[in-house]
Design a protein around this motif. Structure first.
Motif, PDB file in Angstrom:
ATOM      1  N   ASP A   1     -35.754  12.630  -8.466  1.00 20.74           N
ATOM      2  CA  ASP A   1     -34.483  12.344  -9.154  1.00 20.74           C
ATOM      3  C   ASP A   1     -33.291  13.035  -8.502  1.00 20.74           C
ATOM      4  N   GLN A   2     -32.876  12.464  -7.380  1.00 19.03           N
ATOM      5  CA  GLN A   2     -31.720  12.982  -6.658  1.00 19.03           C
ATOM      6  C   GLN A   2     -31.029  11.811  -5.965  1.00 19.03           C
ATOM      7  N   ASN A   3     -29.712  11.787  -6.007  1.00 15.63           N
ATOM      8  CA  ASN A   3     -28.931  10.752  -5.331  1.00 15.63           C
ATOM      9  C   ASN A   3     -27.943  11.431  -4.392  1.00 15.63           C
TER      10      ASN A   3
ATOM     11  N   HIS B   1     -25.943  14.613  -6.128  1.00 16.07           N
ATOM     12  CA  HIS B   1     -26.342  15.136  -7.428  1.00 16.07           C
ATOM     13  C   HIS B   1     -27.859  15.210  -7.541  1.00 16.07           C
ATOM     14  N   SER B   2     -28.321  16.197  -8.306  1.00 13.81           N
ATOM     15  CA  SER B   2     -29.734  16.329  -8.613  1.00 13.81           C
ATOM     16  C   SER B   2     -29.885  16.531 -10.115  1.00 13.81           C
ATOM     17  N   ASN B   3     -30.877  15.864 -10.681  1.00 13.69           N
ATOM     18  CA  ASN B   3     -31.107  15.913 -12.121  1.00 13.69           C
ATOM     19  C   ASN B   3     -32.062  17.062 -12.448  1.00 13.69           C
ATOM     20  N   MET B   4     -31.622  17.979 -13.296  1.00 12.22           N
ATOM     21  CA  MET B   4     -32.475  19.066 -13.764  1.00 12.22           C
ATOM     22  C   MET B   4     -33.219  18.691 -15.034  1.00 12.22           C
ATOM     23  N   GLY B   5     -32.756  17.637 -15.730  1.00 11.95           N
ATOM     24  CA  GLY B   5     -33.291  17.347 -17.048  1.00 11.95           C
ATOM     25  C   GLY B   5     -32.659  18.247 -18.089  1.00 11.95           C
ATOM     26  N   ALA B   6     -33.293  18.328 -19.252  1.00  6.57           N
ATOM     27  CA  ALA B   6     -32.704  19.040 -20.389  1.00  6.57           C
ATOM     28  C   ALA B   6     -32.865  20.549 -20.312  1.00  6.57           C
ATOM     29  N   TYR B   7     -33.886  21.013 -19.612  1.00  6.14           N
ATOM     30  CA  TYR B   7     -34.135  22.442 -19.459  1.00  6.14           C
ATOM     31  C   TYR B   7     -34.481  22.727 -18.009  1.00  6.14           C
ATOM     32  N   LEU B   8     -34.259  23.970 -17.589  1.00  9.50           N
ATOM     33  CA  LEU B   8     -34.639  24.357 -16.238  1.00  9.50           C
ATOM     34  C   LEU B   8     -36.123  24.697 -16.213  1.00  9.50           C
ATOM     35  N   SER B   9     -36.881  23.952 -15.430  1.00 12.04           N
ATOM     36  CA  SER B   9     -38.273  24.309 -15.199  1.00 12.04           C
ATOM     37  C   SER B   9     -38.298  25.578 -14.341  1.00 12.04           C
ATOM     38  N   PRO B  10     -39.455  26.219 -14.178  1.00  8.13           N
ATOM     39  CA  PRO B  10     -39.491  27.463 -13.391  1.00  8.13           C
ATOM     40  C   PRO B  10     -38.926  27.335 -11.984  1.00  8.13           C
ATOM     41  N   VAL B  11     -39.088  26.166 -11.353  1.00  4.92           N
ATOM     42  CA  VAL B  11     -38.607  26.016  -9.968  1.00  4.92           C
ATOM     43  C   VAL B  11     -37.516  24.945  -9.873  1.00  4.92           C
ATOM     44  N   ALA B  12     -36.821  24.696 -10.971  1.00  4.35           N
ATOM     45  CA  ALA B  12     -35.934  23.536 -11.091  1.00  4.35           C
ATOM     46  C   ALA B  12     -34.999  23.285  -9.911  1.00  4.35           C
TER      47      ALA B  12
END
Length: 787
Positions: free
Chosen positions: A306-308, A329-340
């Motif tokens: 998920d990156q454009n 842009h890069s999508n992190m989603g709703a929360y930062l995962s450990p290596v987001a």
């Protein structure tokens, strides 16, 4: 004492490093005797089911579990408030990057259960514990949620627009990280001086991980310790992370992992569910089990990619690369995962140079919060993306400048004479012959015969294209890794290490390393990898580093066994320790045929058949920790050919050639299998996998009815070759192979598709090249030509 036996020599010849040995696990798994987490059960266990938000964004006014508590078989129900009251820590990003201005990135806390707001469809807000899984599912549906919906944003570009709904108050513009790498003035000057600039808008589509085995966990609290059976990628690091969230000492946490049915990066993380399960197990005094349903996995597991980006390549008049620039842009989603942030920042700039002498690179990424499932590592974790962006640019530049794509690559590739080669990203390539691999791949793919194959396809009404994907990836730097060796009471030998296979098959290659280094019989070797109580270190599996980390640890541990063994053998053979030599599994008095095998020596120690002084070692057992090898640089060249039906848009990969340099190959059979799997994941992303949200943040592609996965009939015939140049960065000379298939597949397949579509006027096709999207692109090109 016995002389070397034929059996010892046979074992080294058949099961040593470099031999294509079948996996030890396979007979067990084929017989259905594997032990996955869902196979684990305890007397009196209870079952949990999680209640998830049906809204992508909203304010939580209340969570009423009272109706659920009245349901049959229900033992307890918990909300976010319960876990907050228990004092647990939040889940955190452990790989933050610096903002463009040097300040810290924005890292909002994530509680195990949502408390104030829900931020994506699937966000866990409560869970129910009952006597059966069916009772827990029924009761979970009775939990009443009072949520005021809020506007949602689902794409990073949308999230970056003025006035977009804010996922977090502390990030009003939704930007977690505005990342910059590179020397802007020099890069700008290179582009200004360029004779030609190629520019592409490239989409790196979001994918759902979809391992064969859904996530599962069984939690217990016994003897003052948290115990969790759970699929992981390494129990030692997982235990440490879990202890951090629980605010417990690591000695109070025990993590056990059995067989794992795929992970691809996703199962490395501590997920919210595990905290809730352990809380319930402690509160209720009983084991609590949870197993994900597949439809739930779509909205609860981390997603990938998920990156454009806008990718640009500057070239001089002769086609020499001057600079590459990647921004987007890069999508992190709703929360930062450990290596987001890792995948779209550090790993892009480290892997974007590839095999080329490009002197400058600039990467600018805005990492955005959205109301979607969090993004985390997925096979390659930014490495395939970096190679994909560069290789697409090269093919397009070749087309625009009228240069043969093979020739353009060769004139820019790093030569063996330039090794060690320092890149503008401060990585240092230690070895490799990139042009030789390209030339061999071109030969194996019958490059010269393509024109005839294209004519034959045209007779069938099909478009045919070919594409090159040269790749180089920077493997993850191995962390401290354990190499334990135990000589067991039953005459076997056990390896203990902290990497963990989730389908790769570590038992066999690790045993091959030990057989080669120590001469112990291959069929006597066991592997322990999934019990945190038995480890003193462990970096886990990820970033294609396992054979380098564990292989080095096992090799060094074997040397320590030999050191101890020489001392012990000197007493067994009644000779000076300085006269003892070791070879092919035997300790020998130099210049004689008198000796003793390592297995026989271990047996004598077990049986008490040796009288040793106080200061002599009493066993051959070793606990060793290998310290931090540098990264390695697996590389290769893949060439794909595709046929496209212009009337339907259906694309088939009809030929696939790969020539790879993985350094020392411990087991070529397993390596080829890893490449087949990685290539198919790349083909899946390139041709069909597509994750789509609607404007309200609902996941439209939330099941296999709507989300396409590659199947057997999508698989081409593979041509695989290994042309190794041993690495100089680790004792084995290995380079890693687990993510290379994706790294080569994305560019080779998409370059082939764009080559085919260029014939009908399509300028640039993005992933996924689904039949509908391909057909629409062809129709649009026809309409444009007619106009």
């Amino acid at each position: 004492m016995n002389k070397p036996t034929d059996q010892t020599d046979l074992s080294l010849m058949k099961f040593g490093i470099g031999q294509p040995v079948s996996r030890n696990e396979d007979p067990i798994l084929v017989r259905g005797e594997g032990r996955y987490t869902d196979d684990v059960n305890f007397d009196g266990q209870l079952y949990a089911v999680f209640v998830r938000s049906p809204y992508a964004h909203g304010v939580i006014n209340g969570v009423d579990v009272a109706p659920a508590l009245e349901m049959p078989g229900v033992v307890a129900a918990y909300t976010g408030a319960d876990l907050v009251a228990a004092g647990y820590d939040t889940l955190k990003c452990v790989m933050p990057q610096k903002q463009r201005d040097g300040s810290a990135m924005i890292m909002p806390a994530r509680p195990a259960l949502a408390v104030d707001k829900v931020r994506f469809v699937g966000d866990p807000v409560a869970f129910v514990v009952a006597e059966t899984a069916a009772q827990a599912r029924d009761a979970a549906e009775a939990v009443a949620l009072d949520i005021d919906p809020l506007p949602a944003v689902t794409t990073p570009e949308e999230a970056d627009q003025p006035g977009a709904a804010a996922v977090y108050d502390e990030a009003p513009d939704n930007c977690a990280l505005d990342y910059h790498f590179g020397e802007t003035e020099k890069v700008d000057a290179a582009f200004a001086a360029a004779a030609h600039v190629t520019r592409l808008e490239i989409a790196n589509n979001r994918v759902v991980v979809n391992p064969l085995e859904p996530r599962s966990a069984v939690a217990r609290f016994e003897g003052g310790r948290y115990v969790l059976n759970v699929p992981t990628q390494g129990v030692f690091g997982f235990r440490n992370s879990l202890a951090g969230v629980l605010k417990a000492d690591t000695k109070q946490v025990h993590v056990i992992t059995g067989n794992v049915g795929g992970s691809f990066g996703m199962k490395a993380s501590v997920f919210p569910e595990y905290i809730g399960l352990l809380h319930a197990a402690k509160a209720l005094g009983k084991p609590v089990k949870w197993t994900d349903q597949r439809s739930e996995s779509f909205v609860s597991d981390h997603h990938g990619r998920d990156q454009n980006v806008t990718a640009e390549l500057a070239l001089d008049a002769k086609g020499k690369f001057l600079a590459v620039r990647i921004s987007g842009h890069s999508n992190m989603g709703a929360y930062l995962s450990p290596v987001a942030p890792l995948m779209s920042t550090l790993n892009i700039h480290k892997n974007g140079i590839g095999t080329y002498t490009t002197p400058l690179i600039q990467v600018d990424t805005r990492c955005m919060f959205t109301n979607t499932v969090p993004i985390s590592a997925y096979r390659g974790a930014g490495r395939p993306e970096g190679n994909y962006f560069m290789e697409r640019l090269i093919d397009e530049a070749a087309r625009e400048m009228g240069i043969d794509p093979v020739s353009l690559r060769k004139r820019n590739q790093i030569k063996p004479s330039q090794m060690p080669y320092k890149t503008p990203t401060d990585t240092v390539y230690d070895s490799g012959d990139f042009t030789a691999l390209l030339e061999r791949a071109v030969e194996a793919a019958d490059w010269k015969g393509f024109a005839q194959r294209k004519r034959e396809s045209r007779k069938k009404g099909l478009l045919r294209g070919r594409g090159i994907g040269c790749y180089l990836e920077v493997t993850a730097p191995p962390m401290n890794e354990m190499g334990g060796i135990r000589f067991d009471a039953d005459g076997g030998v056990t390896i203990i290490t902290g990497t963990l296979d989730y389908g790769q098959g570590h038992w066999t290659p690790f045993a091959q390393v030990l057989t080669t280094k120590l001469g112990v019989p291959f069929d006597k070797i066991r592997l322990i990898q999934g019990d945190s109580d038995k480890l003193i270190a462990g970096g886990g599996t990820g970033g294609s580093k396992s054979i380098m980390a564990s292989g080095a640890a096992i090799s060094e541990a074997a040397e320590k066994v030999i050191e101890k063994g020489k001392v012990i053998a000197s007493y067994a053979l009644e000779a000076g320790v300085e006269d003892i030599e070791f070879a092919a599994g035997r300790f020998i008095i130099a210049g004689t045929d008198r000796g003793i095998g390592v297995m026989e020596l271990a047996a004598k120690l077990r049986e008490g058949g040796l009288r040793l002084p106080e200061d002599a070692p009493k066993s051959l057992d070793v606990d060793h920790v290998h310290r931090l090898s540098p990264s390695a640089y697996p590389n290769g060249c893949h060439i794909a050919e595709v046929e496209i039906d212009p009337d339907t848009g259906v694309t088939k990969v009809v030929s696939y050639v790969m020539v790879n340099d993985f350094g020392t190959v411990v087991n070529p059979l397993l390596v080829e299998g890893q490449l087949h799997g990685g290539v198919m994941q790349g083909i899946g992303q390139a041709l069909m996998e597509f994750t789509e949200y609607d404007s309200d943040g609902q996941l439209v592609t939330g099941s296999f009815m709507d989300y396409a996965m590659p199947r057997a009939d999508d698989t081409p015939a593979f041509s695989f070759e290994s042309r190794p140049t041993p690495a100089k960065t680790n004792p084995l000379g290995a380079k890693g192979c687990g993510e290379a298939g994706c790294a080569g597949a994305l560019p080779s397949v998409m370059n082939a598709i764009n080559d085919a579509l260029a014939e009908v006027g399509v300028k640039h096709m993005n992933m996924p090249a689904t039949p509908r999207r391909v057909w629409e692109a062809i129709q649009a090109a026809k309409a444009s030509a007619a106009a």
